[in-house]
Design an enzyme around this catalytic site. Structure first.
Site, PDB file in Angstrom:
ATOM      1  N   HIS A   1       1.003  -1.552   0.117  1.00  0.00           N
ATOM      2  CA  HIS A   1       0.338  -0.119   0.014  1.00  0.00           C
ATOM      3  C   HIS A   1       0.491   1.361  -0.223  1.00  0.00           C
ATOM      4  O   HIS A   1       1.879   1.206   1.268  1.00  0.00           O
ATOM      5  CB  HIS A   1      -0.979  -0.055   0.929  1.00  0.00           C
TER       6      HIS A   1
ATOM      7  N   HIS B   1      -8.613  -5.025  17.767  1.00  0.00           N
ATOM      8  CA  HIS B   1      -9.199  -6.042  17.838  1.00  0.00           C
ATOM      9  C   HIS B   1      -8.645  -7.118  17.873  1.00  0.00           C
ATOM     10  O   HIS B   1      -8.510  -8.601  18.456  1.00  0.00           O
ATOM     11  CB  HIS B   1     -10.588  -5.626  17.616  1.00  0.00           C
TER      12      HIS B   1
ATOM     13  N   ASN C   1     -17.988  12.487   0.418  1.00  0.00           N
ATOM     14  CA  ASN C   1     -18.838  11.532  -0.269  1.00  0.00           C
ATOM     15  C   ASN C   1     -17.725  11.375  -1.516  1.00  0.00           C
ATOM     16  O   ASN C   1     -18.243  11.745  -3.032  1.00  0.00           O
ATOM     17  CB  ASN C   1     -19.578  12.959  -0.455  1.00  0.00           C
ATOM     18  N   GLY C   2     -17.014  11.030  -1.390  1.00  0.00           N
ATOM     19  CA  GLY C   2     -15.828  10.028  -2.287  1.00  0.00           C
ATOM     20  C   GLY C   2     -16.965   9.108  -3.575  1.00  0.00           C
ATOM     21  O   GLY C   2     -17.740   8.807  -2.827  1.00  0.00           O
ATOM     22  N   ARG C   3     -16.378   8.583  -4.110  1.00  0.00           N
ATOM     23  CA  ARG C   3     -15.806   7.639  -4.873  1.00  0.00           C
ATOM     24  C   ARG C   3     -15.924   6.232  -4.262  1.00  0.00           C
ATOM     25  O   ARG C   3     -15.202   6.123  -4.130  1.00  0.00           O
ATOM     26  CB  ARG C   3     -15.483   8.026  -6.526  1.00  0.00           C
TER      27      ARG C   3
END
Length: 303
Positions: free
Chosen positions: A104, A175, A261-263
């Site tokens: 990444h 977790h 409000n991203g894609r």
């Protein structure tokens, strides 16, 4: 002084360079590009590669968005004004081979617009690279961290140790009480200071982006032709499930994209095509799987 248009243009160029390098590495699949626009302002280029010789699924995304920050994000970012601009390149690669790691990378720039007169503009860079091996191979881990240290040391002798510790803490699955992988470097809100100008901070961001391809190409080519077993692939799918858990529960980029409000397809391209949550799966004592679990810890010195 550098401006947001120049930053976005250079990030787009880095996206192009990385996509070409990954296509050459895979030798079969090509990236499919989708141009998109954000309803609130701006847009991006989503590029996805799938079903390749070695790259099962990967995304190399560019975005440059602007508009009004929702209240929840204003509080999270601790800013007062509404108008923002953000641009960056985000990459996640899932190979089809359990001895080749997930990788990444993210390089990004954020700026608040319309700063009131007399106040310093709010702007910063962030990003990092981290590696998530399905099997931790110590020689590979040392190579990977060595590459990152070389880049960091070009700009500031303190960067690697500081940003490595930040990555260890950030890429931690609370977790599960384990790190997502072997870490790397992670930084946020990096600004100009007494040691670095804005231009130098930007050059560091770009240098990090450009170390991605040669580093990952080396790691892939070390293992892509090794034979693997069905058991090793099952373990790969188990490790992918932990990657999914981190990205959906803890990842700040995922949260920012959803809150602004991203894609959705671009935000969730980081998820692998196949993962498994086998109930109460335990590694056999003395196995390579157990060894990998023992190395998914913070503060391991890989240099």
């Amino acid at each position: 002084m550098i401006n947001k248009e120049q930053i976005a243009a250079d990030y787009k160029a880095i996206q192009d360079e990385i996509c070409l390098a990954l296509e050459n590495l895979d030798g079969k699949s090509k990236f499919e590009e989708e141009l998109w626009e954000r309803e609130g302002g701006g847009g991006g280029r989503t590029r996805v590669i799938q079903n390749g010789n070695i790259l099962e699924k990967g995304g190399v995304n560019f975005s440059a968005v602007h508009g009004k920050l929702p209240e929840v994000m204003k509080k999270a970012l601790k800013v007062d004004s509404d108008d923002f601009f953000a641009t960056g390149v985000s990459i996640v690669i899932h190979p089809n081979h359990p001895l080749v790691p997930i990788i990444h990378m993210n390089i990004r720039y954020f700026e608040m617009l319309n700063t009131p007169e007399g106040q310093e503009p709010v702007r910063w860079f962030g990003g990092g690279i981290d590696l998530t091996p399905h099997y931790v191979i110590e020689e590979d881990a040392r190579f990977f961290h060595g590459q990152l240290k070389v880049v960091c040391d070009r700009f500031n002798a303190d960067f690697y140790a500081k940003f490595k510790a930040w990555a260890d803490s950030y890429f931690y699955i609370k977790h599960r009480d384990e790190t997502r992988g072997i870490g790397g470097i992670f930084y946020d809100r990096l600004t100009a200071n007494d040691n670095l100008s804005w231009e130098e901070v930007f050059e560091f961001s770009k240098a990090l982006g450009r170390i991605f391809a040669p580093t990952y190409i080396e790691l892939v080519n070390r293992h892509r032709n090794e034979v693997f077993t069905e058991q090793q692939q099952l373990w790969q799918y188990q490790r992918r499930s932990r990657y999914v858990e981190f990205n959906l529960v803890y990842d700040a980029g995922t949260k920012f994209g959803l809150e602004t409000n991203g894609r959705i397809e671009s935000i969730l391209m980081s998820l692998p095509p196949t993962a498994k949550w086998e109930y109460n799966y335990e590694a056999e004592p003395g196995s390579e799987e157990e060894k990998t679990l023992s190395l998914l810890k913070k503060d391991i010195n890989w240099i």
